[in-house]
Structures are given as structure tokens and as C-alpha cells.
Motif scaffolding. Structure first.
Motif, PDB file in Angstrom:
ATOM      1  N   CYS B 201      -6.057  -7.182  -2.225  1.00  0.00           N
ATOM      2  CA  CYS B 201      -5.988  -5.928  -1.498  1.00  0.00           C
ATOM      3  C   CYS B 201      -5.115  -6.034  -0.157  1.00  0.00           C
ATOM      4  O   CYS B 201      -4.696  -7.194   0.224  1.00  0.00           O
ATOM      5  N   ILE B 202      -4.657  -4.946   0.317  1.00  0.00           N
ATOM      6  CA  ILE B 202      -4.120  -5.056   1.590  1.00  0.00           C
ATOM      7  C   ILE B 202      -5.035  -5.387   2.595  1.00  0.00           C
ATOM      8  O   ILE B 202      -6.029  -4.897   2.881  1.00  0.00           O
ATOM      9  N   GLN B 203      -4.566  -6.563   3.630  1.00  0.00           N
ATOM     10  CA  GLN B 203      -5.233  -6.835   4.487  1.00  0.00           C
ATOM     11  C   GLN B 203      -4.452  -7.516   5.530  1.00  0.00           C
ATOM     12  O   GLN B 203      -3.418  -8.032   5.258  1.00  0.00           O
ATOM     13  N   PRO B 204      -4.970  -7.997   6.914  1.00  0.00           N
ATOM     14  CA  PRO B 204      -4.209  -8.750   7.678  1.00  0.00           C
ATOM     15  C   PRO B 204      -4.065 -10.312   7.110  1.00  0.00           C
ATOM     16  O   PRO B 204      -5.025 -10.806   6.386  1.00  0.00           O
ATOM     17  N   ASN B 205      -2.913 -10.644   7.338  1.00  0.00           N
ATOM     18  CA  ASN B 205      -2.682 -12.053   6.922  1.00  0.00           C
ATOM     19  C   ASN B 205      -3.106 -13.099   7.928  1.00  0.00           C
ATOM     20  O   ASN B 205      -2.479 -13.637   8.817  1.00  0.00           O
ATOM     21  N   ALA B 210       2.830 -17.720   4.686  1.00  0.00           N
ATOM     22  CA  ALA B 210       4.125 -17.370   4.681  1.00  0.00           C
ATOM     23  C   ALA B 210       4.465 -16.577   3.338  1.00  0.00           C
ATOM     24  O   ALA B 210       5.376 -15.732   3.075  1.00  0.00           O
ATOM     25  N   HIS B 212       2.276 -14.699   1.763  1.00  0.00           N
ATOM     26  CA  HIS B 212       1.397 -13.606   1.739  1.00  0.00           C
ATOM     27  C   HIS B 212       2.090 -12.342   1.531  1.00  0.00           C
ATOM     28  O   HIS B 212       2.972 -11.832   2.132  1.00  0.00           O
ATOM     29  N   HIS B 213       1.904 -11.569   0.482  1.00  0.00           N
ATOM     30  CA  HIS B 213       2.505 -10.263   0.172  1.00  0.00           C
ATOM     31  C   HIS B 213       1.826  -9.476  -0.938  1.00  0.00           C
ATOM     32  O   HIS B 213       2.131  -9.849  -2.281  1.00  0.00           O
ATOM     33  N   HIS B 214       0.930  -8.705  -0.567  1.00  0.00           N
ATOM     34  CA  HIS B 214       0.157  -7.839  -1.704  1.00  0.00           C
ATOM     35  C   HIS B 214       0.858  -6.646  -2.104  1.00  0.00           C
ATOM     36  O   HIS B 214       1.156  -6.081  -0.935  1.00  0.00           O
ATOM     37  N   GLU B 215       0.832  -6.202  -3.211  1.00  0.00           N
ATOM     38  CA  GLU B 215       1.597  -4.885  -3.531  1.00  0.00           C
ATOM     39  C   GLU B 215       0.423  -3.951  -4.154  1.00  0.00           C
ATOM     40  O   GLU B 215      -0.050  -4.466  -5.066  1.00  0.00           O
ATOM     41  N   ILE B 216       0.381  -2.816  -3.756  1.00  0.00           N
ATOM     42  CA  ILE B 216      -0.568  -1.772  -4.553  1.00  0.00           C
ATOM     43  C   ILE B 216       0.321  -0.817  -5.158  1.00  0.00           C
ATOM     44  O   ILE B 216       1.265  -0.250  -4.676  1.00  0.00           O
TER      45      ILE B 216
END
Ligand SMILES: Cc1ncc(C[n+]2csc(CCOP(=O)(O)OP(=O)(O)O)c2C)c(N)n1
Ligand code: SF4
Ligand SMILES: [Mg+2]
Lengths: 248, 359
Positions: B201-205, B210, B212-216
Motif C-alpha cells: 500500500c501507499i505509505q511513508p517510506n 531506496a 521503495h516504490h508502490h503502485e496502485i
């Protein structure tokens, strides 16, 4: 060797898929630099639209959502409300924002959602092959206005900054141009301000970029900029509409 | 806990908050207005988000954004508003997000009326939005069940990362019945719930990773990739069909001469008719699908006892679940249908008369 310019970490290494001379890449770059400079790479998230920049979720190097056509401000609202600790922006074209998504942008602005909206106005539907947009200029030919935009029949282009400037809640509204290096430097300042205000949670910030679409306008990149300077800038005048931070 | 007398619309809202729903986006419409109004009053008291959206289209897209952040989020509406949500529901299913949608159905098509109906069965169970996807659909028949389904819906949504609809109707929304609530989830329990989605899910990293990249996202421009994606979602649906079939058997026995199939509000009226006829020595069974997708086809088939000469489907529509019953019965015995539409609700006496005609 001293490195004086490099890709900001806020962009992934995925190459842009835009046409040669397209200004979407410039707009991406300005936003990415501003996010980097404000140190927000780990707390930023964005919403990509439906339009040529549909793959923006692959290009920005932080969490991204891809919205349905026009719905980015509603999606961003849901994200900001769910994660108030994060900073949220949308990136949208003129068809996306000023036609199918008119309700979503007006109401997000009217609520004063604490998000930034970056609006790329190229006066046409780029992705679907050059149909008339709500921002297409009077008499301008597109594939769905083959005889030129007839304002008696379909009305005049929508000036979104002016429209949003009638609302009470928005914090910062500015229209900038991407048509020359000097204007790009000015645009960067506006983008940086929007991102800074976003970081500080001040309120709804909105930047319109006057842009081009050489491919669907059927001209080369240099001529497209000249055409836009001559035809778009008089109608979509760059300038500051609202900056509550500066008391404007 | 003592039982409280409550309208269905308010009971399901209270139950959703207790289940850890902290974000709710909706647009007013009759007959679900008590639900949005309850949320407007109660969400601020639990530091939750209540937002009256500019349309159902916006509300469901707000749900998409919040669900993309891994948090329990809900929207509710009634039939015309649910039609507007269909675009967003397809995107939520495509992006595999957990979300709960409540439809307090009214009469249709078009603006229809504001009385109870079951005319959205096709929309809920067979599509509604575009593309290959499925909604998990729960169909309550009492205020208690409506409330209980709030937490069940969130559990299913989280477990399968899929939108879940509670398909109620104006009768259940407006009617008052005693309800017993589950204990509310604590803030710690809610925080734990959010963590189950941290891998996507979308959340603070938080650790500054480096990579970290989540896509909805529901876009797969390469057809072979989209094919793979849809097949993956359908493998999940096969699991759901295996695990989540739920139905109630009522008065089922080898003596049954008629097997009724009815869901939601309609099933309660059919039960009354069955009870009356039982006094007259007539044996009639009822299958009530509790989840209408996935559908209990086998349960319908198995419930056809040795003496059953007729399967009878009763709905508050023109015969929508009827198609599913026919699939279950598979030609073994004749299937009959009777329904009322336009928000007109049949009476037990009317059902009784219809059933008596079969003897
Ligand atoms: C609901 C819906 N309607 C229509 C489309 C088709 N469509 C895709 S992009 C687009 C226009 C985009 O134009 P604009 O927002 O100006 O972006 P640009 O490509 O010019 O950057 C349209 C109509 C769609 N994807 N979804
Ligand atoms: S079609 Fe136009 S807007 Fe789209 S990438 Fe090409 S030049 Fe840019
Ligand atoms: Mg455009």
C-alpha cells in the motif's frame, strides 16, 4: 569531475515515453526537482491521470496511484485523508481535469484539500490522437473540430485558474508557461512554492503549465512553442492568481 | 451486551465503525440517508474521516485512494448512486484493493422510486462495471445480519484484496429491530489491521529504502501482462468460490414438496408463508443464499428432496437470481418465478396463495 546536473532521485530510471519535444517531461522534471529539494522523497505520493502522462506512476520514484480519467483529485483526497502524514499531488492534462474531471477538481479546490495539483494544458487530447479539448482555442483545428473550434456551437476554452480563483478555499493558484528556458525557470519557482506549501500543510495549491503537443498539432517542437506563444499565451495569460502565503 | 433497537442503516454504520472503519465517503440518497447521517455524527468522535463527496463518482474514487493506503474504508448509497460507483468498483477490483460498498436498494430502473426492491442483483453479482472482475456480495435479511455483515465484509475485503458489497434494501435500511454489537476494535487493533497491507500500500517510506516504490494501478498496457493479471485475479476468485459460499437452509427435509429459493427481505416473507402452510400439513423448504456471490449452486441442487416437484423463486424484481437458481437446479425439476417490482413488496398471504397453487 564535478557533477553539475543529474537525474533527481525522485525520478526512477524508467525512460520517459513522451514524443520528442513534448513538454510533459519538463513538467515532470520540475516537480521531481522541487520534491527532492524539499526533502520529501520518503513522504511524497502522487496520482497519475489518464492522458499521455498515464505512466507518470512509473516515472516518479515514490508511491503512486493511477486514477480513472478525471478522478485524480478525488483519489488524492482519499489518500490525503487516509495518510495525513504524507504529501499528495496530482498530475493531470486538460481533458482529464477540465472536461471529464471538472466536478472533482472544483470540489477538491473548494474543500481546500491539502494537496498540490499540476495541470498540463496543451489545448488538445494528446493521448487519444488529437481530439478537441475544453481548452482548445477558438478556430483551432483538431480531429473532432476539423473545421476549427466553432465557439457558437461548442463554446470557448475554459480558463481553469480563473475559474478556481472564484473559490474561497484555494491557497495558491498560478499559471506558468513551459515555452522557453526563461519561462521554465520561472515555472520552477512556482512549482517549488507549491511543494513547499504542500510540505507545510497550508492548503490547496494549483499550478497550470501552458504546454504543447507537437505530435497532434502536427508541427515540429520549435514551431509548436512559437505557435503556443502567439496563440495560447494571450488567452491563457501566465500570472499569479492567488497566494495566501504572500497575502495575494 | 444488551440489544439496542435500531434502524438497519444506523446499525450497519455503527458496526462498521466498530470493525475499524475510519474513513467513509458518500453522497446522500434515500433510502440510505440515515447511514450517511450516522457517519457524519459518529466518525468525528473516533477521529475518523467523514466526507460528503460531490457525487457518488467522487466518493468511490476517494475510497480507491484511501483503500490504496491500506486503511478500512467504506461508502454507501442506493441504486442510482451505486450505478455511478460502478466505474470506481471496476478500478478497485482491477487494482486489487480492499473496500466495502453498501447498496440500500430502491425501485428502478432510472430514478425509479424510494421503496425497497431487489433489482440490482444482476448489477452486483454479474458485473455492473466493465471488464472481468467479481464483487463479493453479501445479502442480509435482518437488521442484526446487516450489522454483522459490516465486519465480515471488511474481513473478506482485507483477506482477498477485493471490493465487497453488502446488498441490502430500503426495508432493511429503514426497519428497526434489536441488534447486538460486537465490541469495538481498539486503536491498537486497528493499527495492526493496517499493517497487514504494508507490502503493497501507499505509505511513508519510513526506513528510507531506496527501492521503495508502490503502485496502485489497474493499467497493464501489454496484453500478455494484462492476461496474466486477470488470470491471477481469477485464481483468487476460485479460492473465494471454494471458501466463501454461505446460505441458510430453512425447513429442508425429505418431505418437502416444494423448494423455495429467496434472498434478503423477500426470504423473510417466504418464511412466513412456509410456516403458515406447515400448519396445514404442507412441507416446503427454503434455501436462502446469504452470500449471493459466490453463489451456493450446489446447495440449491442438494436441497431438492425426493418428493420435490417444483422449485419456486420469489424476488422483489422480475427474476434476477432466478438465472442462478436454474443453473443450480440444472433441469432436474421445473423452476417457477413470482415477484413484485417498483418497490411494491409482496405479503406472506400472496406467497402462500402462489405456493398453494402448486399442490
Ligand atoms: C472514462 C474514459 N473516457 C475516455 C477515455 C479515453 N481517453 C484517454 S486519454 C484521453 C484524453 C486525455 O487528454 P488530456 O487530459 O488533455 O491529456 P494529454 O494526453 O493531452 O496529456 C481520453 C479521452 C478513458 N481512458 N476513460
Ligand atoms: S501526443 Fe502530444 S502530449 Fe502526448 S506525448 Fe506526444 S507530444 Fe506529448
Ligand atoms: Mg491535453
Amino acid at each position: 569531475m564535478e557533477i553539475i546536473a543529474t537525474r533527481p532521485e525522485t525520478l526512477t530510471k524508467t525512460p520517459f515515453t513522451y514524443c520528442p519535444g513534448c513538454l510533459h517531461g519538463v513538467a515532470h522534471r520540475l516537480i521531481a526537482e522541487a520534491i527532492q529539494e524539499e526533502g520529501l522523497i520518503n513522504s511524497m505520493c502522487g496520482v497519475a491521470p489518464v492522458g499521455c502522462s498515464v505512466f507518470a506512476y512509473k516515472f516518479f520514484n515514490f508511491d503512486m496511484a493511477e486514477a480513472a480519467h478525471g478522478r485524480a483529485p478525488a483519489v488524492a483526497t482519499g489518500m490525503k485523508r487516509a495518510r495525513p502524514e504524507m504529501h499528495v499531488f496530482t498530475y493531470q492534462g486538460d481533458g482529464d481535469l477540465a472536461a471529464i474531471g471538472t466536478a472533482e477538481i472544483v470540489h477538491a479546490a473548494n474543500r481546500g484539500e491539502k494537496i498540490s495539483v499540476f495541470f498540463v494544458n496543451n489545448a488538445i487530447y494528446g493521448m487519444t490522437g488529437g481530439q478537441m479539448a475544453p481548452t482548445t482555442l477558438p478556430d483551432m483545428k483538431t480531429t473532432t473540430s476539423p473545421y476549427g473550434r466553432n465557439t457558437d456551437d461548442i463554446g470557448f476554452p475554459i480558463r481553469v485558474c480563473e475559474l478556481l480563483d472564484t473559490l474561497v478555499a484555494p491557497y495558491y493558484i498560478e499559471r506558468v508557461s513551459l515555452l522557453s528556458p526563461a519561462e521554465i525557470i520561472k515555472a520552477k519557482k512556482a512549482v517549488s512554492k507549491a511543494i513547499k506549501y504542500n510540505k507545510e500543510g497550508r492548503g490547496f495549491t494549483f499550478i497550470e503549465f501552458v504546454s504543447t503537443c507537437p505530435t497532434n498539432w502536427g508541427v515540429d517542437p520549435v514551431k509548436s512553442r512559437d505557435w503556443a506563444k502567439e496563440n495560447m499565451l494571450p488567452f491563457f495569460k501566465p500570472g499569479l492568481f492567488r497566494d495566501k502565503g504572500e497575502g495575494v | 451486551m444488551a440489544k439496542i433497537l435500531m434502524k438497519g442503516n444506523e446499525a450497519v454504520a455503527e458496526a462498521a465503525i466498530r470493525a475499524g472503519c475510519r474513513l467513509y465517503f458518500a453522497y446522500p440518497i434515500t433510502p440510505q440517508s440515515e447511514l450517511i447521517e450516522y457517519m457524519a455524527r459518529m466518525m468525528p468522535k473516533v477521529n475518523g474521516t467523514f466526507l460528503q463527496a460531490e457525487s457518488e463518482v467522487s466518493a468511490i474514487n476517494m475510497v480507491y485512494g484511501a483503500a490504496g493506503c491500506g486503511k478500512r474504508v467504506m461508502t454507501s448509497s442506493s441504486s442510482p448512486g451505486v450505478s455511478l460507483k460502478m466505474e470506481g468498483i471496476s478500478y478497485i477490483a482491477g487494482a486489487q484493493l480492499p473496500a466495502v460498498i453498501i447498496n440500500v436498494q430502491r425501485g428502478g430502473p432510472g430514478l425509479g422510486d424510494i421503496q425497497p426492491a431487489q433489482g440490482d442483483y444482476f448489477q452486483a453479482t454479474k458485473g455492473g462495471g466493465h471488464g472481468d472482475y467479481r464483487l463479493i456480495v453479501l445479502a442480509p435479511a435482518s437488521v442484526q445480519e446487516f450489522a454483522d455483515m459490516a465486519s465480515e465484509a471488511f474481513e473478506l475485503a482485507d483477506k482477498y484484496r477485493n471490493p465487497v458489497m453488502i446488498l441490502a434494501d430500503g426495508m432493511l435500511g429503514q426497519m428497526m429491530e434489536p441488534v447486538e454489537f460486537k465490541a469495538p476494535k481498539t486503536d491498537e487493533e486497528i493499527a495492526e489491521l493496517w499493517k497487514q497491507h504494508k507490502d503493497w500500500c501507499i505509505q511513508p517510506n519510513e526506513d528510507g529504502d531506496a527501492k521503495h516504490h508502490h503502485e496502485i494501478n489497474s493499467l497493464e498496457i501489454d496484453p500478455l501482462m494484462l492476461e496474466k493479471h486477470v488470470n491471477k485475479i481469477y485464481a483468487k476468485y476460485a479460492e473465494i468460490e471454494k471458501n466463501e459460499i454461505r446460505y441458510e437452509e430453512y425447513n429442508i427435509s425429505d418431505d418437502n414438496e416444494i423448494l423455495c429459493v429467496a434472498w434478503g427481505t423477500a426470504s423473510r416473507i417466504v418464511k412466513s408463508a412456509i410456516n403458515e402452510l406447515k400448519k396445514a400439513g404442507k412441507s416446503i423448504g427454503l434455501i436462502r443464499p446469504i452470500n449471493v456471490w459466490p453463489y451456493p449452486y450446489e446447495a440449491v441442487a442438494k436441497a431438492i428432496g425426493p418428493k420435490v416437484k417444483q422449485v419456486y423463486v420469489f424476488e422483489l424484481n422480475t427474476g434476477q437470481m432466478l438465472d442462478d437458481v436454474k443453473i443450480g437446479v440444472n433441469g432436474k425439476v421445473p423452476v417457477k418465478f413470482w415477484g413484485k417490482v417498483g418497490g411494491v413488496v409482496f405479503t406472506p398471504a400472496e406467497i402462500q396463495a402462489k405456493l398453494e397453487e402448486c399442490f
